[in-house]
Design an enzyme around this catalytic site. Structure first.
Site, PDB file in Angstrom:
ATOM      1  CG  HIS A 156       3.677  -6.098   0.064  1.00  0.00           C
ATOM      2  ND1 HIS A 156       2.422  -5.567  -0.040  1.00  0.00           N
ATOM      3  CD2 HIS A 156       3.516  -7.283   0.693  1.00  0.00           C
ATOM      4  CE1 HIS A 156       1.542  -6.374   0.524  1.00  0.00           C
ATOM      5  NE2 HIS A 156       2.190  -7.425   0.979  1.00  0.00           N
ATOM      6  CG  ASP A 180       7.234   2.424  -4.739  1.00  0.00           C
ATOM      7  OD1 ASP A 180       7.131   1.493  -3.931  1.00  0.00           O
ATOM      8  OD2 ASP A 180       6.909   3.601  -4.479  1.00  0.00           O
TER       9      ASP A 180
HETATM   10  C1  GDG Z   1       5.232  -1.111   0.189  1.00  0.00           C
HETATM   11  C2  GDG Z   1       5.935  -1.072  -1.171  1.00  0.00           C
HETATM   12  C3  GDG Z   1       3.678  -1.167  -2.267  1.00  0.00           C
HETATM   13  C4  GDG Z   1       1.976   7.687   3.722  1.00  0.00           C
HETATM   14  N1  GDG Z   1       2.123   8.791   4.473  1.00  0.00           N
HETATM   15  C5  GDG Z   1       1.084   8.822   5.312  1.00  0.00           C
HETATM   16  C6  GDG Z   1       0.276   7.699   5.066  1.00  0.00           C
HETATM   17  N2  GDG Z   1       0.850   7.015   4.081  1.00  0.00           N
HETATM   18  C7  GDG Z   1       0.266   5.798   3.495  1.00  0.00           C
HETATM   19  C8  GDG Z   1      -0.157   6.051   2.069  1.00  0.00           C
HETATM   20  C9  GDG Z   1      -0.160   4.624   1.509  1.00  0.00           C
HETATM   21  C10 GDG Z   1       0.967   3.967   2.307  1.00  0.00           C
HETATM   22  O1  GDG Z   1       1.209   4.762   3.463  1.00  0.00           O
HETATM   23  C11 GDG Z   1       2.275   3.912   1.524  1.00  0.00           C
HETATM   24  O2  GDG Z   1       2.162   2.927   0.562  1.00  0.00           O
HETATM   25  P1  GDG Z   1       3.108   2.874  -0.697  1.00  0.00           P
HETATM   26  O3  GDG Z   1       2.584   1.840  -1.619  1.00  0.00           O
HETATM   27  O4  GDG Z   1       3.151   4.210  -1.343  1.00  0.00           O
HETATM   28  O5  GDG Z   1       4.592   2.563  -0.184  1.00  0.00           O
HETATM   29  P2  GDG Z   1       5.351   1.607   0.911  1.00  0.00           P
HETATM   30  O6  GDG Z   1       5.086   2.029   2.295  1.00  0.00           O
HETATM   31  O7  GDG Z   1       6.786   1.661   0.505  1.00  0.00           O
HETATM   32  O8  GDG Z   1       4.758   0.144   0.700  1.00  0.00           O
HETATM   33  C12 GDG Z   1       5.026  -0.416  -2.213  1.00  0.00           C
HETATM   34  C13 GDG Z   1       3.092  -1.322  -0.880  1.00  0.00           C
HETATM   35  O9  GDG Z   1       4.021  -1.921   0.015  1.00  0.00           O
HETATM   36  C14 GDG Z   1       1.828  -2.183  -0.903  1.00  0.00           C
HETATM   37  O10 GDG Z   1       2.046  -3.412  -1.510  1.00  0.00           O
HETATM   38  O11 GDG Z   1       2.789  -0.416  -3.080  1.00  0.00           O
HETATM   39  O12 GDG Z   1       5.636  -0.460  -3.485  1.00  0.00           O
HETATM   40  O13 GDG Z   1       7.176  -0.360  -1.081  1.00  0.00           O
HETATM   41  O14 GDG Z   1      -1.354   3.975   1.797  1.00  0.00           O
HETATM   42  O15 GDG Z   1      -1.396   6.688   2.057  1.00  0.00           O
HETATM   43  N3  GDG Z   1      -0.874   7.438   5.744  1.00  0.00           N
HETATM   44  C15 GDG Z   1      -1.243   8.327   6.697  1.00  0.00           C
HETATM   45  N4  GDG Z   1      -0.497   9.440   6.987  1.00  0.00           N
HETATM   46  C16 GDG Z   1       0.659   9.729   6.329  1.00  0.00           C
HETATM   47  O16 GDG Z   1       1.292  10.758   6.596  1.00  0.00           O
HETATM   48  N5  GDG Z   1      -2.383   8.107   7.390  1.00  0.00           N
END
Ligand code: GDG
Length: 461
Positions: A155, A362
């Protein structure tokens, strides 16, 4: 049809009622059909190792979990996964703290996973492991006698050879990755970096997407992760009427909203972003009093020192921005380290004129895709996106910025605030088409198709 067994560090058991938790569970929801299994750590720390997994069933899916001892967890999770692999793969070599005993614990936890999982596997199962916690799992499952298809998806980004060389056990882990049949990455750049590492550091032969090492072949390819855009868009549309969202919108007194949503993590570029917002207010004073910035960043990995330091830094920066620009009836920056309900997030995205997604590096960044999916087609907001997020490879109609340059982020925010609705719509149509087409279903289908083709790949080895 063969059973799919998902393996990841944490296991997201669905709550008794309501929608699924988010993240990986949403991306893989198409695979969670009755009869499938999800295996991983229970989240519990035990005094003694417990090789026997506990089983829970929900909606026909079996969730099998093992406990870890405190020592194993600290070495595996805090020490090696998040103290070495995470900084390395996010190009923060200076934060990498390698200790051989952590690596030993990392291997030991992977071995416990393999030993506990293998008695439950049937010979025709398809196993799909997720993320940097489980790089050696395929080798260890093979040692336990499993002969079926084994896939892995990373990821986070991968690193080029010049950087991976800094990891003292890089060759071992690269060799372990080659024990999988299929290794998926978020972008072609990450897949290419992996193939380059295998070639230069292991002497593997590369043939297109195939890596040949010690008489076997692994396919290393890009399979960008997507979201369930349709469901998310509907949720956003409905939730703008929710009490909480309405209360928040009311508190803006008609001002425009810029939003950032990220786990509190040093890879997400938060200090640079706060600095950029200060530059916007300083260099374009016409926006003062007319905009609010809301940054939601739920705390994460607080066991790791670097994350605690980041939190204090953001507290300090928020105070500085607000101290400098606030007026008695306008607070420019609101920042919360508490998680918001997913439905509320969707409504806030829809309301925000700018989505600010500026990680320093990222794998993909799902927030960028969620922000696009949540927009109102008739009055869409503008996405400001880091060139170093995997999502920038697809979402080229966003305003793409260098996240290390606060002035460039400020300029993009200014452009977004001044952008006529016709241009916002034109950009949004193109972005929306991509987010809806390259969704979570396509991601799963592409990966499993690759994994199911494995026997042919073996024969050709
Ligand atoms: C890893 C990789 C890759 C965030 N704050 C809240 C919340 N979130 C949710 C977002 C989104 C998820 O968490 C975060 O996903 P990201 O992709 O932005 O980042 P990582 O956590 O670092 O994930 C990344 C991912 O894996 C998938 O392959 O894209 O590059 O680092 O869904 O909405 N959700 C809620 N409350 C929050 O305050 N409910």
């Amino acid at each position: 049809m063969a059973r799919v067994v998902i393996v990841s560090n944490r296991v997201p058991i669905p709550k008794a009622r309501g929608a699924m938790a988010g993240g990986l569970a949403v991306a893989l929801s198409d695979l969670l059909t009755p009869g499938s299994m999800w295996f991983g750590w229970s989240g519990r720390l035990a005094a003694e190792p417990s090789p026997q997994p506990s089983l829970t069933e929900a909606r026909g899916v079996t969730y099998a979990m093992i406990d870890l001892t405190t020592e194993a967890y600290r070495g595996f999770y805090v020490g090696f996964a998040n103290g070495v692999l995470w900084p390395l793969l996010h190009f923060r070599l200076g934060l990498m703290q390698f200790r051989r005993e952590d690596y030993e614990n990392y291997l030991a936890v992977n071995r416990s996973f393999a030993t506990s999982l293998s008695p439950m596997l049937q010979s025709d199962d398809i196993v799909w492991a997720h993320d940097y916690h489980l790089l050696p799992l395929a080798r260890l499952l093979r040692e336990q006698g499993f002969g079926g298809p084994l896939g892995f998806f990373l990821h986070v980004p991968f690193a080029p050879p010049s950087m991976l060389e800094a990891l003292p056990v890089a060759r071992e882990l690269l060799t372990d990755l080659c024990a999988y049949d299929v290794v998926g990455f978020q972008t072609e750049e990450h897949a290419r970096d992996f193939r380059d590492c295998a070639q230069r550091m292991l002497g593997a032969t590369i043939d297109g997407e195939w890596v040949k090492l010690n008489g076997r072949r692994t396919r290393a390819f890009a399979d960008p992760i997507g979201i369930d855009a349709e469901t998310f868009a509907k949720m956003a549309e409905r939730s703008v009427g929710d009490k909480l969202v309405q209360r928040f919108v009311g508190s803006l007194s008609g001002r425009l909203l810029a939003i950032g949503v990220d786990r509190l993590d040093y890879s997400k570029g938060l200090p640079h972003r706060f600095e950029a917002y200060a530059r916007l207010l300083e260099r374009y004073p016409e926006h003062r009093r007319n905009i609010h910035f809301l940054q939601i960043c739920p705390r994460s990995r607080e066991e790791v020192d670097e994350y605690r330091k980041l939190r204090s830094e953001l507290d300090r920066l928020t105070g500085r921005v607000n101290g400098r620009f606030s007026e008695f009836d306008w607070t420019p920056l609101r920042y919360s380290t508490r998680a918001a309900p997913r439905r509320t997030l969707a409504g806030l995205y829809r309301f925000a004129r700018i989505g600010v997604v500026t990680p320093l590096r990222d794998g993909m960044n799902l927030v960028a895709k969620e922000y696009v999916a949540a927009q109102d087609d008739d009055d869409p907001g503008v996405l400001v996106l880091s060139q170093f997020a995997g999502a920038a490879h697809e979402l080229t109609e966003a305003l793409i910025v260098n996240p290390f340059d606060p002035d460039a982020i400020a300029d993009a925010m200014h452009l977004a605030l001044a952008m006529p609705v016709s241009e916002r719509k034109a950009r949004h149509v193109a972005l929306k088409e991509k987010v809806f087409r390259t969704n979570a279903q396509l991601y799963c289908r592409r990966f499993l198709d690759a994994l199911r083709k494995r026997p042919a790949a073996r024969a050709a080895a």
